[in-house]
Design an enzyme around this catalytic site. Sequence first.
Site, PDB file in Angstrom:
ATOM      1  N   HIS A 190     -27.838  -1.741  24.221  1.00 20.41           N
ATOM      2  CA  HIS A 190     -27.217  -0.467  23.883  1.00 20.41           C
ATOM      3  C   HIS A 190     -26.523   0.089  25.125  1.00 20.41           C
ATOM      4  CE1 HIS A 190     -26.698   3.727  22.676  1.00 20.41           C
ATOM      5  NE2 HIS A 190     -26.849   3.308  21.432  1.00 20.41           N
ATOM      6  N   ALA A 224     -34.856   1.697  12.343  1.00 23.23           N
ATOM      7  CA  ALA A 224     -34.492   2.981  12.961  1.00 23.23           C
ATOM      8  C   ALA A 224     -33.409   2.704  13.997  1.00 23.23           C
ATOM      9  CB  ALA A 224     -35.708   3.630  13.612  1.00 23.23           C
ATOM     10  N   LEU A 225     -32.193   3.084  13.716  1.00 27.91           N
ATOM     11  CA  LEU A 225     -31.042   2.727  14.532  1.00 27.91           C
ATOM     12  C   LEU A 225     -31.222   3.150  15.990  1.00 27.91           C
ATOM     13  CD1 LEU A 225     -28.175   1.525  14.551  1.00 27.91           C
ATOM     14  CD2 LEU A 225     -27.320   3.834  14.046  1.00 27.91           C
ATOM     15  N   ASP A 226     -31.094   2.172  16.886  1.00 29.51           N
ATOM     16  CA  ASP A 226     -31.153   2.395  18.336  1.00 29.51           C
ATOM     17  C   ASP A 226     -32.475   3.009  18.795  1.00 29.51           C
ATOM     18  OD1 ASP A 226     -28.551   1.437  18.532  1.00 29.51           O
ATOM     19  OD2 ASP A 226     -27.667   3.425  18.333  1.00 29.51           O
ATOM     20  N   GLU A 227     -33.537   2.804  18.028  1.00 31.29           N
ATOM     21  CA  GLU A 227     -34.831   3.371  18.393  1.00 31.29           C
ATOM     22  C   GLU A 227     -35.937   2.326  18.410  1.00 31.29           C
ATOM     23  OE1 GLU A 227     -35.800   6.822  16.139  1.00 31.29           O
ATOM     24  OE2 GLU A 227     -33.882   7.820  16.528  1.00 31.29           O
TER      25      GLU A 227
END
Length: 283
Positions: A190, A224-227
């Site tokens: 990311h 869970a997007l980007d988590e």
Amino acid sequence: MSSILTLSCRNRPGIVGAVGHFLHAHGQDIREAQQFDDRASGRFFMRVVFAPVGDAPSSGLEAEFAAVGREFGMEWEIIPSGHRMRTMILVSRFDHCLVDLVYRQRIGELPMDIVGVIANHPRESYAHLDLDGIPFHHLPIAPDTKMEQEAEVWRLMRESGTELAILARYMQVLSDGLVAKLAGRCINIHHSFLPGFKGAKPYHQAYARGVKLIGATAHYVTTALDEGPIIEQDVERISHGDTPEALVRKGRDIERRVLARAVLGHLERRVFISGSKTVVFAG
């Protein structure tokens, strides 16, 4: 030939002793051992590198270790240290992480076999990159073809025996179904030191806010997007004199090294998922 034993289980007395006794009884010499007692979760994590002494067997210990695993309720694995993980790399327009991974694999820094590159841009977009026999798959994507495209991605992974998927700046959100199939074996880089500056043009957002640090985060992909559980992060100090273009350039360098370190940790079985976090043993 050495092997790697990794295990996790509910912590209780006797785990280390049982592992050590088993390896000694089977003529194995412990070359490296790391362990962590996670007091918050109550779980115990351990990574052991061992090798046979004399004419002791160098493989085939799995069946006998299973009894130890059952006794302590372990999730465990024994693999040869030289195992090269079959890896699929997914990429979009920005190819700096792809280039870096291919280079590190070729010089022997990353013990993996790249079984293919999947891109949503045509091969001509990477004409400057020498893939040298690595299969290249152009799978364009549109809102009405997303599920068909993902079905093809999954087919390629199954047929190639993919063990690890790397999203090397693959700017597409995977469906929950594909994420579930790749649970614990899909790493994303990311372009931000999570959490913060999510969405488009993160470096421009950072510039507008006058930040003094930029960074990157490598994590396992979850629904869970980007988590997902974070594996590796790094930052670099910047100043008021840095333009958005300078931030992009410096950001590319951070992304390359963060992703490479995360991938190496996974390949060497140094990373354990513990709920929403990870345990990462030093290399």
